[in-house]
Structures are given as structure tokens and as C-alpha cells.
Design a protein around this motif. Sequence first.
Motif, PDB file in Angstrom:
ATOM      1  N   ALA A 218      30.923  38.088  30.748  1.00 57.80           N
ATOM      2  CA  ALA A 218      31.150  39.074  31.810  1.00 57.80           C
ATOM      3  C   ALA A 218      31.425  40.460  31.239  1.00 57.80           C
ATOM      4  O   ALA A 218      32.073  40.603  30.203  1.00 57.80           O
ATOM      5  CB  ALA A 218      32.316  38.635  32.687  1.00 57.80           C
ATOM      6  N   TYR A 221      34.760  42.983  36.333  1.00 55.48           N
ATOM      7  CA  TYR A 221      35.644  42.117  37.121  1.00 55.48           C
ATOM      8  C   TYR A 221      36.336  42.954  38.184  1.00 55.48           C
ATOM      9  O   TYR A 221      36.379  44.187  38.109  1.00 55.48           O
ATOM     10  CB  TYR A 221      36.689  41.425  36.231  1.00 55.48           C
ATOM     11  CG  TYR A 221      37.669  42.366  35.571  1.00 55.48           C
ATOM     12  CD1 TYR A 221      38.826  42.801  36.224  1.00 55.48           C
ATOM     13  CD2 TYR A 221      37.450  42.820  34.268  1.00 55.48           C
ATOM     14  CE1 TYR A 221      39.715  43.661  35.610  1.00 55.48           C
ATOM     15  CE2 TYR A 221      38.328  43.678  33.656  1.00 55.48           C
ATOM     16  CZ  TYR A 221      39.470  44.097  34.324  1.00 55.48           C
ATOM     17  OH  TYR A 221      40.346  44.962  33.719  1.00 55.48           O
ATOM     18  N   ASP A 224      40.660  39.600  43.525  1.00 51.29           N
ATOM     19  CA  ASP A 224      40.090  38.816  44.622  1.00 51.29           C
ATOM     20  C   ASP A 224      40.405  39.358  46.008  1.00 51.29           C
ATOM     21  O   ASP A 224      39.935  38.807  47.004  1.00 51.29           O
ATOM     22  CB  ASP A 224      40.540  37.353  44.519  1.00 51.29           C
ATOM     23  CG  ASP A 224      42.063  37.218  44.502  1.00 51.29           C
ATOM     24  OD1 ASP A 224      42.773  38.215  44.761  1.00 51.29           O
ATOM     25  OD2 ASP A 224      42.538  36.100  44.195  1.00 51.29           O
ATOM     26  N   ASP A 227      36.339  43.843  47.605  1.00 48.25           N
ATOM     27  CA  ASP A 227      34.926  43.460  47.537  1.00 48.25           C
ATOM     28  C   ASP A 227      34.089  44.714  47.297  1.00 48.25           C
ATOM     29  O   ASP A 227      33.450  45.240  48.207  1.00 48.25           O
ATOM     30  CB  ASP A 227      34.496  42.775  48.837  1.00 48.25           C
ATOM     31  CG  ASP A 227      33.066  42.239  48.756  1.00 48.25           C
ATOM     32  OD1 ASP A 227      32.591  41.996  47.625  1.00 48.25           O
ATOM     33  OD2 ASP A 227      32.442  42.061  49.823  1.00 48.25           O
ATOM     34  N   ASN A 231      29.358  44.807  42.978  1.00 44.60           N
ATOM     35  CA  ASN A 231      29.212  43.409  42.574  1.00 44.60           C
ATOM     36  C   ASN A 231      27.944  42.758  43.121  1.00 44.60           C
ATOM     37  O   ASN A 231      27.515  41.709  42.645  1.00 44.60           O
ATOM     38  CB  ASN A 231      30.451  42.592  42.949  1.00 44.60           C
ATOM     39  CG  ASN A 231      30.640  42.448  44.449  1.00 44.60           C
ATOM     40  OD1 ASN A 231      29.756  42.756  45.253  1.00 44.60           O
ATOM     41  ND2 ASN A 231      31.827  42.000  44.833  1.00 44.60           N
ATOM     42  N   HIS A 236      27.676  36.627  39.452  1.00 46.43           N
ATOM     43  CA  HIS A 236      29.021  36.089  39.349  1.00 46.43           C
ATOM     44  C   HIS A 236      29.066  35.001  38.277  1.00 46.43           C
ATOM     45  O   HIS A 236      28.211  34.123  38.228  1.00 46.43           O
ATOM     46  CB  HIS A 236      29.453  35.517  40.699  1.00 46.43           C
ATOM     47  CG  HIS A 236      30.739  34.756  40.650  1.00 46.43           C
ATOM     48  ND1 HIS A 236      30.829  33.411  40.898  1.00 46.43           N
ATOM     49  CD2 HIS A 236      32.005  35.172  40.351  1.00 46.43           C
ATOM     50  CE1 HIS A 236      32.090  33.021  40.772  1.00 46.43           C
ATOM     51  NE2 HIS A 236      32.821  34.066  40.436  1.00 46.43           N
ATOM     52  N   THR A 237      30.097  35.051  37.415  1.00 45.05           N
ATOM     53  CA  THR A 237      30.210  34.064  36.336  1.00 45.05           C
ATOM     54  C   THR A 237      31.424  33.152  36.497  1.00 45.05           C
ATOM     55  O   THR A 237      31.310  31.941  36.450  1.00 45.05           O
ATOM     56  CB  THR A 237      30.288  34.759  34.968  1.00 45.05           C
ATOM     57  OG1 THR A 237      31.422  35.649  34.932  1.00 45.05           O
ATOM     58  CG2 THR A 237      29.017  35.543  34.680  1.00 45.05           C
ATOM     59  N   THR A 239      35.782  32.804  38.124  1.00 45.84           N
ATOM     60  CA  THR A 239      36.988  33.318  38.777  1.00 45.84           C
ATOM     61  C   THR A 239      38.171  32.754  38.003  1.00 45.84           C
ATOM     62  O   THR A 239      38.326  31.537  37.883  1.00 45.84           O
ATOM     63  CB  THR A 239      37.066  32.882  40.247  1.00 45.84           C
ATOM     64  OG1 THR A 239      35.942  33.430  40.961  1.00 45.84           O
ATOM     65  CG2 THR A 239      38.357  33.384  40.885  1.00 45.84           C
ATOM     66  N   ILE A 244      37.794  38.126  39.584  1.00 44.33           N
ATOM     67  CA  ILE A 244      36.449  37.576  39.704  1.00 44.33           C
ATOM     68  C   ILE A 244      35.559  38.317  38.704  1.00 44.33           C
ATOM     69  O   ILE A 244      35.545  39.553  38.667  1.00 44.33           O
ATOM     70  CB  ILE A 244      35.905  37.748  41.131  1.00 44.33           C
ATOM     71  CG1 ILE A 244      36.862  37.094  42.133  1.00 44.33           C
ATOM     72  CG2 ILE A 244      34.511  37.142  41.258  1.00 44.33           C
ATOM     73  CD1 ILE A 244      36.502  37.347  43.583  1.00 44.33           C
ATOM     74  N   TYR A 246      31.866  39.128  36.476  1.00 44.61           N
ATOM     75  CA  TYR A 246      30.425  39.292  36.656  1.00 44.61           C
ATOM     76  C   TYR A 246      29.784  39.751  35.348  1.00 44.61           C
ATOM     77  O   TYR A 246      30.431  40.330  34.491  1.00 44.61           O
ATOM     78  CB  TYR A 246      30.117  40.343  37.729  1.00 44.61           C
ATOM     79  CG  TYR A 246      30.739  40.084  39.075  1.00 44.61           C
ATOM     80  CD1 TYR A 246      30.016  39.467  40.101  1.00 44.61           C
ATOM     81  CD2 TYR A 246      32.053  40.473  39.341  1.00 44.61           C
ATOM     82  CE1 TYR A 246      30.577  39.244  41.349  1.00 44.61           C
ATOM     83  CE2 TYR A 246      32.628  40.254  40.582  1.00 44.61           C
ATOM     84  CZ  TYR A 246      31.888  39.639  41.577  1.00 44.61           C
ATOM     85  OH  TYR A 246      32.462  39.425  42.812  1.00 44.61           O
TER      86      TYR A 246
END
Length: 265
Positions: A218, A221, A224, A227, A231, A236-237, A239, A244, A246
Motif C-alpha cells: 500500500a 491509507y 475508517d 471516504d 480512494n 483496496h488491500t 484494513t 484502510i 490502498y
Amino acid sequence: MSDREQRSTLARGIAISACAVTAAIALPTLAGRVETETQRAEFREDARYLASRIETRAPVEADSDSAVLDTEWIRTVEYALNRAPGAATDRYSQRYRDMAALEAYASFDPSHLEMAEQTQQEHECLSTAIYYEARSEPILGQIAVAEVIVNRVRDHRYPNSVCEVVFQGSERSTGCQFSFTCDGAMDRHPARGRLWRRAQDVASHVMMELNQPLTGSATHYHTDYVDPVWNRHLVHTKTIGTHIFYRFPRGREWAEVRERNERST
């Protein structure tokens, strides 16, 4: 050479060798050694002295009752050479031990201090990012945040050093990559205490590559409870904790991401 001079020579050789080890792994204690210009000059002079001993293959001797023989560093050398427990007090064993120790640091050069200082700065920047971005997270969450920064350093789309990655865009009122670098958090809440020390430990762990990869390569990030629009253009990789993670798309994933965004509009 008199016994007093021999003890002094051994003590200096051990001190410089120990500092070389410290420089190599960028432990925080090096910062104190090079804190002022005067200290830095003294250290460089000692390093040159050690280099001269190596070049002439001159053994460093000492009396068996020298206090330096009780240091942890000497015990480590004795162990590495498979010496018997009493070998450290044997004068001839000391000669070969000291020669082996000096040969081990034959590649050390005063110029390495600049590299060590840079590594210390990188450690400080990574510790700072961990502290302000994830100090309330469990250890794995903190390691994951540090891993993202290291991944960015390795990615051609970002700067080539930890400090440049962490403070990228901080000179502007908007555009900073990590919010703490431009929202005044460092002034309002200076890093200190137990959580700061833990952040430093995590930074050392990651910089020495002791961690297993956690984030799936990633480079981004977010927490959570938000949003962000960016992203949608990433993959997404993982959590981990409240973050979270990416990474950038690869190969056919670029087309898949574009199609997904077109369907959502």
C-alpha cells in the motif's frame, strides 16, 4: 609502548568501533555523539586514528586487568571468535582479538558519519509520522503506517527519502500528504512520553526491515470514518485497526478501476 599507552589505545579503538556499529544501525545514541560541531570534529579525528591502526596492521594491546575487558562489546567479540571464557585475560589472545576487531571495521571511514546522520534524520521523520498518524493504534497498526511511508520511498512517483515523503507538500497551505505536517499538530502537541518512545521503537523496527509486509504494498491509507474521493482510483488491500490501505492499480487493474468509476457516475 607503555602499559598506560596500551590501555589508552585499546580504549580508543573500542570506543570508535562501538560508534561504528551504532552508526551502521542508526541507533538514536549517535545523535548525541554528533550533536555539536566540536563533538563531530573529535569523533572524526578518532575515526582517522582507528583507520591508521588498521592500515599499519598494528595490534592494540592492554593489560589483563583493564576495565574495558568487562564491556559488553568485548564479550561479543570474544563470543564471535569462539574464545574460551578466560581468553580475554590472556595477553596474546588480546592481540589477535584486537586485530580481528580492527579488521572487522576496516571498511569504516569518517565519511560514513554523514550517512549515519542522514539515517538518524530519516528515523526521526518516520517516528514523527508514526506518532502523529497512529499513536493510538496497536503496534501492527503503527507498523502498517510506517510501511506505507517506506513503500512510497521505493515508488518512483514519490520522493526518494523518508523525510521528503513525510513532509511532501507541507510548504503549502493545502496539498500536504500527511495532515499533521501542515495543520499545526506538531506545535500543539509536541511528541514526547511513552507513546513517542514506542513510535521510535516501531520506526527502528521498520527501518531495519524486521517486519513482515502487512499492507499489500500500500502507498495510501485513510481512517475508517472518512471516504475520500481519491480512494476510488486505487485498489483496496487491507484494513488494519482504524486505517484502510490502498495501492496503485497494476496492469489490467487500471481498466477495471476506470470501468468501476464510470459505472458509479
